[in-house]
Write an enzyme that holds these catalytic residues in place. Structure first.
Site, PDB file in Angstrom:
ATOM      1  N   THR A  75       0.826  -1.192  -0.081  1.00 59.84           N
ATOM      2  CA  THR A  75      -0.019  -0.025   0.106  1.00 59.84           C
ATOM      3  C   THR A  75       1.021   1.228   0.069  1.00 59.84           C
ATOM      4  O   THR A  75       1.999   1.438   0.637  1.00 59.84           O
ATOM      5  CB  THR A  75      -0.777   0.115   1.281  1.00 59.84           C
ATOM      6  N   VAL A 135     -13.098  -5.070   2.577  1.00 56.23           N
ATOM      7  CA  VAL A 135     -12.475  -3.682   2.650  1.00 56.23           C
ATOM      8  C   VAL A 135     -11.536  -3.685   3.758  1.00 56.23           C
ATOM      9  O   VAL A 135     -11.812  -4.018   4.998  1.00 56.23           O
ATOM     10  CB  VAL A 135     -13.642  -2.530   2.704  1.00 56.23           C
ATOM     11  N   GLY A 136     -10.313  -2.952   3.501  1.00 59.62           N
ATOM     12  CA  GLY A 136      -9.301  -3.071   4.633  1.00 59.62           C
ATOM     13  C   GLY A 136      -9.415  -1.748   5.282  1.00 59.62           C
ATOM     14  O   GLY A 136     -10.391  -1.128   5.383  1.00 59.62           O
ATOM     15  N   THR A 142       0.000   1.084   7.197  1.00 61.36           N
ATOM     16  CA  THR A 142      -0.049  -0.162   5.822  1.00 61.36           C
ATOM     17  C   THR A 142       0.122  -1.453   6.746  1.00 61.36           C
ATOM     18  O   THR A 142       0.949  -1.398   7.741  1.00 61.36           O
ATOM     19  CB  THR A 142       1.233  -0.028   4.872  1.00 61.36           C
ATOM     20  N   GLY A 143      -0.706  -2.393   6.363  1.00 62.58           N
ATOM     21  CA  GLY A 143      -0.381  -3.757   7.154  1.00 62.58           C
ATOM     22  C   GLY A 143      -1.554  -4.582   7.042  1.00 62.58           C
ATOM     23  O   GLY A 143      -2.530  -4.308   6.219  1.00 62.58           O
TER      24      GLY A 143
HETATM   25  N1  ASP Z   1      -3.651  -2.197   4.783  1.00 61.40           N
HETATM   26  C1  ASP Z   1      -4.012  -2.707   3.558  1.00 61.40           C
HETATM   27  C2  ASP Z   1      -5.336  -3.496   3.681  1.00 61.40           C
HETATM   28  O1  ASP Z   1      -5.399  -4.193   4.517  1.00 61.40           O
HETATM   29  C3  ASP Z   1      -2.887  -3.545   2.973  1.00 61.40           C
HETATM   30  C4  ASP Z   1      -1.655  -3.053   2.804  1.00 61.40           C
HETATM   31  O2  ASP Z   1      -1.241  -2.113   3.573  1.00 61.40           O
HETATM   32  O3  ASP Z   1      -0.847  -3.435   1.923  1.00 61.40           O
HETATM   33  O4  ASP Z   1      -5.976  -3.441   2.709  1.00 61.40           O
END
Ligand code: ASP
Length: 363
Positions: free
Chosen positions: A227, A256-257, A278-279
């Site tokens: 991300t 959805v994140g 991000t995570g």
């Molecule tokens: N946080 C993002 C999600 O869970 C994924 C990412 O950080 O790459 O959609």
């Protein structure tokens, strides 16, 4: 007589000094000049199992170059007196167009073989925010999030309505195959095979599969996010945050994140800080990570770095979640924190040097 003259001279000098002082203080208090802050910007390009041992020098150089280019684009806007929102949008456009990152072109695929993009932006000055989920046709989801904030009465749009609103707002529309990359497709196929799940048809409009297999850029078990996010402080002292993502590979059922959820993956308030995370989004949502960092800064009075580390290393780790974040305050504190082997990241403050990092042994 001479005495009187000398006294007169002293008096005149004193009066001149006094008038000068009064005029000087008036000019300063009149505030003809705007208070000027030093600008700063911090970026991330995702966290995860990013290790020297599995990274080839060419790919590493490409990541570093892209992070530098995006930071410079944002810094240029800020240096010319532009707003933190404009800087964030400029930097994220570059990352969204770069297939290295899981945002815009280069986004991961859902289990059905689609790219569904999420993004959010927030203005720390007035707590205005815009967010989108499940975008499939808009080239720059971060601009769509901004359009939601500035041109609609809503904060969050999802599904086909997001692209309809984007087209109505004059934002560039593309065929969904624009977001296709061979590297992400093969990565999805590998994951689904491993998990014994059905493999969807190659998407319509995707280029023909390569004759020779692609070099495995990602180790088979690699857990990378990718991300992108930017936080910035402009010369007026306003902070903002923006995040853009394809979500998690192989996601299902309209998942959805955290990225587009205000307070989870994205948050900004001039009262405290601006954060982009991000995570593994499911953990970030439950901990409302971005808002939690800002609440610690605001109510506990600890430094930004302490707050970021507490949320990542205590609260997130306590739930066995992985990931990281970047953050900034209106008084110019910059922070990043992550509990994965790496996080693509960069930062620059006015008058300072550009700092880029990938692995956890770099400052
Ligand atoms: N946080 C993002 C999600 O869970 C994924 C990412 O950080 O790459 O959609």
């Amino acid at each position: 007589m001479r005495d009187l003259e000398a006294k007169g001279k002293v008096m005149r000098k004193f009066c001149c000094w006094l008038i000068g002082m009064i005029l000087g203080a008036g000019a300063a208090a009149g505030g003809a000049q705007q208070p000027s802050h030093h600008w700063a910007i911090v970026l991330h390009g995702g966290a995860g199992v990013i290790e020297r041992a599995t990274m080839d020098p060419k790919t590493e150089a490409a990541y570093r170059a892209s992070l530098a280019q995006a930071t410079e684009a944002g810094a240029k806007v800020l240096d010319q007196g532009g707003s933190s929102l404009d800087a964030i949008e400029a930097a994220i456009h570059i990352l969204e167009d770069d297939p290295l990152f899981n945002a815009g072109r280069g986004a991961v695929f859902t289990a059905e073989g689609k790219n569904e993009l999420d993004a959010a932006i927030m203005d720390g000055l007035n707590l205005k925010a815009g967010a989108v989920a499940g975008v499939t046709r808009t080239r720059h989801p971060i601009s769509l999030a901004r359009a939601v904030m500035e041109k609609s009465p809503h904060v969050m749009l999802m599904g086909p309505g997001t692209d309809a609103f984007a087209a109505q707002s004059g934002l560039e529309q593309v065929d969904p195959s624009f977001f296709f990359t061979e590297r992400r497709w093969q990565s999805l196929v590998r994951q689904l095979k491993k998990e014994g799940r059905p493999i969807p048809e190659r998407p319509a409009g995707a280029p023909a599969p390569p004759v020779a297999p692609l070099a495995e850029i990602e180790a088979p078990n690699a857990h990378k996010f990718g991300t992108v996010g930017v936080v910035a402080l402009d010369r007026k002292g306003n902070i903002a945050a923006g995040t853009s993502t394809g979500g998690t590979q192989g996601k299902r059922w309209g998942r959805v994140g955290d990225s587009p959820i205000i307070g989870a993956g994205t948050y900004a308030s001039n009262q405290s800080c601006a954060v982009s995370a991000t995570g593994a989004g499911e953990y970030f949502i439950r901990l409302t990570v971005a808002r939690e960092v800002c609440a610690l800064v605001q109510y506990k009075g600890i430094t930004l770095q302490q707050a970021a580390d507490q949320v990542i290393h205590k609260e997130l780790e306590g739930l066995h979640g992985d990931g990281g974040l970047i953050a900034i305050t209106p008084d110019g504190q910059l922070a990043w924190s992550f509990n994965t082997p790496g996080m693509y990241r960069a930062r620059q403050a006015e008058g300072g040097r550009l700092q880029i990092g990938i692995y956890n042994d770099e400052p």
